[in-house]
Design an enzyme around this catalytic site. Structure first.
Site, mmCIF file in Angstrom:
data_model
loop_
_atom_site.group_PDB
_atom_site.id
_atom_site.type_symbol
_atom_site.label_atom_id
_atom_site.label_comp_id
_atom_site.label_asym_id
_atom_site.label_seq_id
_atom_site.Cartn_x
_atom_site.Cartn_y
_atom_site.Cartn_z
ATOM 1 N N ASP A 72 37.873 -3.240 -28.269
ATOM 2 C CA ASP A 72 36.815 -2.490 -28.940
ATOM 3 C C ASP A 72 36.952 -2.601 -30.450
ATOM 4 O O ASP A 72 36.068 -2.167 -31.186
ATOM 5 C CB ASP A 72 36.853 -1.014 -28.526
ATOM 6 C CG ASP A 72 36.031 -0.786 -27.267
ATOM 7 O OD1 ASP A 72 35.293 -1.700 -26.863
ATOM 8 O OD2 ASP A 72 36.136 0.316 -26.682
ATOM 9 N N ASP B 257 32.304 -2.384 -17.040
ATOM 10 C CA ASP B 257 33.245 -1.624 -17.863
ATOM 11 C C ASP B 257 34.085 -0.695 -16.990
ATOM 12 O O ASP B 257 33.731 -0.399 -15.836
ATOM 13 C CB ASP B 257 32.418 -0.809 -18.877
ATOM 14 C CG ASP B 257 33.186 -0.439 -20.130
ATOM 15 O OD1 ASP B 257 34.413 -0.632 -20.164
ATOM 16 O OD2 ASP B 257 32.547 0.058 -21.077
HETATM 17 C C1 DGJ Z 1 33.898 0.613 -23.828
HETATM 18 C C2 DGJ Z 1 33.486 -0.785 -24.175
HETATM 19 O O1 DGJ Z 1 34.586 -1.527 -24.578
HETATM 20 C C3 DGJ Z 1 32.412 -0.734 -25.246
HETATM 21 O O2 DGJ Z 1 32.087 -2.037 -25.650
HETATM 22 C C4 DGJ Z 1 31.227 -0.001 -24.715
HETATM 23 O O3 DGJ Z 1 30.656 -0.717 -23.658
HETATM 24 C C5 DGJ Z 1 31.632 1.392 -24.269
HETATM 25 N N1 DGJ Z 1 32.749 1.363 -23.379
HETATM 26 C C6 DGJ Z 1 30.472 2.095 -23.601
HETATM 27 O O4 DGJ Z 1 30.828 3.280 -23.047
#
Ligand code: DGJ
Length: 743
Positions: free
Chosen positions: A549, A479
């Site tokens: 997200d 990430d």
């Molecule tokens: C952003 C990601 O897109 C989410 O799926 C998750 O992993 C969060 N970060 C965690 O901080």
């Protein structure tokens, strides 16, 4: 496929299966001009006239008096700076006098089979029988600068991959201040420009508008490709749509600051340039040193956007994604992020794992919150040690227990970041990007690590490797949750600070390369606060990228449609989550969420122990659906049938299996309307003379495919259409399976 230099005409001819790209040498000074890019030409006699050098303003060879006028209208293959072409430059170089003019002219060329890698950068690849490359060596003698313009063609897709390598062959220092990956000049028949825009949770929405005079660009200065503007641009001839008209598509295989621009000039011709954004970029080139630009992708389709999509999908599947998972079934994962956020312990994870195993899910992914004192997002990034208060008994034990339940195990990292409140920051405050004397800007309460520094990369990767070696971990989600600011590196001298954005990206690529080299069987999924770094560069390292997200099935229609216009479905991370949806509060049927997620990698992101009995009952049916169709979705040919972004009513696309035996039609009706008739959609890519039996994918009971008794010829389905019933209620979805009837 093939590349030839036609000596008499002084033309370079590059052929892909369906297109031709022509360049010409315009005069004895070695001006390299763009001649043609479009439908395949077998006979190019006379084509050099397309450079218009037979009309005024004449080449300097014929009339040097109007040199500037000539330079300002000639269709350059790679435009100059500061000597008379007033359109967008491709390159700018500061010399020892502080001047920045450049004009590159032809010296020699080489044509070879295959394609060489680009040092330190992701790039498309092809073996000797698959690709051919032309390298044109150009020079600016007064600067002591050479540039190799590289062009590769592939035998199985209509794409040209371009990049440039600069070399300082003089005695003094040079500073590259701009170094685009490609430039292309052509006439403007009244193009529309299509680009993708968005925001966090709203990535890649299409925008199409007429291209007018002046400069239109998409770009980012966030240090990553960004949620906001995608590294993609297409020019569409008047009236071009999904199936017809001319489309030129452009992309960059890069994951940092970029600029893609289309400029319409005084003579109504258009210049497209793309590459690293020149703002805050400079690169010192000492004598003998070289610099490699990222790769640019150019594609031409005479069959509308669909043709472009097909070429890009082929390119990325066959010549970019390296992961062994490219053609492998991806395990159905369940990710605990939306289920628990930071609030979990080993018991909670095991409860989720147990229930998941019973319902056919194959892997548990432990997301953010498992390390250091990470109880919220204000701390601990950089401290990649298991939090044993949360995971009693440690990671090894947890993974063993999860494995014993029959599930694989995956884990989340954010290796490029550092929290102010972390052991790492206490020990190495200078490892965060910062401008001396200025407090760095926080985003999500975190700083960015200066991964341009080898010791920083080493230290982080050592920690990551220790975790991955400590247990049977088969998947990593990498990430990156904030953009870059405060571009200052404690390790770079003043004259090299302008290199930092790009050095950061190179550092990140090197870390990813190390990861997949150390763990060749790891399934890596990239992510950046959702889909903020979804680009061809990242696909070189990971076969899939978390798309957004926003897991709401209706929001996903647009995001996935635009993403699939460029990238194969197998690259799109897509999960079923709970309702009301955590981003938009919308309630959609569980069935619809499953059908929409099937168009990507398919997984779950919810607390499965809390599902209603009805939804719970559907999970094994959804997983059975994935087992039945994962191959077809991953390997099949994608066709856009109707666009929800255009019609604001429904979404429809089709995936035809590689063996031609089956095709899936995905249909989602957004809002129901009263007193409407059924929809008829024209299908694509079927065999005209074959017959197809229509089955419906059912979530009602354990019989996955229900025969409808309907059978049609390919001709009827493609030229007449398939009738889609109105579905009862809002946000309803249906998948139809067309099975070819064997004679
Ligand atoms: C952003 C990601 O897109 C989410 O799926 C998750 O992993 C969060 N970060 C965690 O901080």
């Amino acid at each position: 496929m093939g590349i030839a230099y036609l000596k008499e005409q002084r033309l370079f001819k590059l052929d892909t299966p369906g297109t031709t790209y022509l360049m010409g040498l315009a005069d004895r000074e070695g001006f390299l001009g763009h001649v043609y890019y479009g439908r395949k030409l077998e006979d190019v006699k006379g084509a050099e006239e397309l450079m218009r050098t037979v009309e005024g303003p004449f080449t300097p060879e014929k009339n040097n008096r109007d040199r500037s006028s000539f330079l300002d209208c000639f269709p350059w293959e790679y435009s100059s700076h500061g000597v008379g072409d007033f359109r967008e430059s491709s390159v700018r170089v500061k010399d020892g006098n502080g001047c920045s003019a450049v004009l590159l002219t032809y010296l020699s060329h080489e044509i070879y089979k295959g394609k060489r890698p680009l040092e330190g950068l992701p790039a498309t690849f092809g073996g000797e029988g698959e690709a051919e490359t032309l390298e044109i060596l150009c020079e600016d003698k007064s600067l002591g600068l050479r540039a190799v313009l590289s062009y590769s063609v592939f035998g199985d897709t209509d794409v040209i991959a371009r990049s440039v390598r600069f070399e300082n062959v003089g005695g003094g220092e040079l500073y590259l201040e701009k170094a685009m990956s490609f430039c292309m000049d052509m006439d403007n028949p009244g193009f529309d420009v299509l680009t993708l825009h968005g925001s966090w949770a709203r990535e890649r929405h299409m925008e199409r508008k007429p291209l007018g005079h002046g400069k239109f660009s998409v770009s980012t200065l966030r240090g990553e490709t960004s949620h906001q503007e995608h590294c993609f641009m297409a020019l569409l001839s008047p009236g071009a749509d999904q199936d017809k008209g001319e489309v030129y598509g452009f992309q960059l295989v890069y994951s940092g600051n970029f600029l893609m621009q289309a400029e319409v000039n005084q003579f109504d011709s258009v210049r497209v340039t793309a590459g690293i954004h020149p703002e805050d970029f400079s690169w010192r080139l000492g004598p003998g040193e070289s610099f490699q630009t990222p790769e640019g992708i150019l594609t031409y389709s005479g069959e509308g956007l669909g043709g472009m999509t097909s070429s890009l999908h082929k390119l990325y599947r066959k010549h970019l994604i390296r992961s062994p998972y490219l053609h492998r079934k991806r395990p159905i994962l369940i990710n605990n992020w939306e289920a628990t956020y930071f609030d979990f312990n080993e018991q909670k994870l095991l409860d989720i794992a147990r229930e998941s195993a019973a319902l056919g899910i194959e892997m548990l992914v432990m997301d953010d919150g498992w390390f250091g004192n990470r109880y919220d997002d204000n701390r601990a990034l950089g401290d990649w040690k298991v939090n044993e208060e949360k995971l009693k008994g440690g990671l090894g034990k947890l993974v063993e227990q999860v494995n014993a339940l029959g599930l694989k195990f995956g884990i989340w990292f954010e290796p490029e970041m550092i929290s102010g409140e972390s052991e790492l920051y206490r020990q190495h405050p200078d490892w965060a990007l910062a401008v001396p004397g200025r407090t760095p800007t926080l985003a999500r309460n975190q700083y960015v690590l200066d991964i341009s520094r080898k010791e920083v990369r080493d230290s982080i990767m050592e920690q990551v490797f220790a975790v991955l070696h400590s247990a049977n971990i088969e998947y990593v989600k990498w990430d990156m949750n904030r953009p870059l600011t405060d571009l200052g590196s404690a390790a770079l001298p003043a004259e090299r600070q302008g290199e930092l954005y790009h050095r950061y990206v190179l550092g990140m690529y090197e870390m990813q390369e190390r990861l997949i080299t150390e763990f060749p069987n790891l399934l890596l999924e990239n992510c950046s606060g959702g889909g903020g770094r979804f680009d061809p560069g990242m696909l070189y390292y990971s076969p899939q990228i978390w798309c957004s997200d926003d897991t709401d099935a209706i929001e996903r229609l647009a995001i996935q449609e635009s993403t699939a216009m460029i990238y194969p479905l197998s690259a799109m991370g897509a999960h079923v989550s709970v309702c009301p949806n955590h981003t938009v509060g919308r309630n959609t049927p569980f069935e619809t969420r499953g059908f929409v997620a099937l168009a990507g990698t398919f997984g779950y992101e919810l607390d499965i122990t809390k599902l209603s009995a009805e939804d719970r009952e559907m999970v094994p049916r959804q997983t059975a659906m994935y087992h039945r169709f994962h191959d077809l979705v991953r390997e099949g040919d994608y066709y856009r049938i109707s666009s929800y972004q255009e019609n604001h009513a429904f979404d429809c696309f089709q995936v035809n299996g590689p063996d031609g035996k089956e095709a899936l039609v995905f249909y989602t009706q957004v809002l129901n309307e009263p007193n409407r008739r059924s929809r008829i959609v024209r299908l694509k890519g079927l065999e005209k003379d074959a017959r197809y039996r229509v089955q419906v994918v059912s979530m009602e009971d354990d019989e996955l495919l229900k025969d409808t008794g309907r059978e049609f010829s390919g001709q009827v389905l493609m030229y007449g259409g398939l009738r889609l019933e109105r579905l009862w209620g809002d946000f309803r979805s249906q998948i139809l399976c067309l099975r070819r009837v064997e004679p």
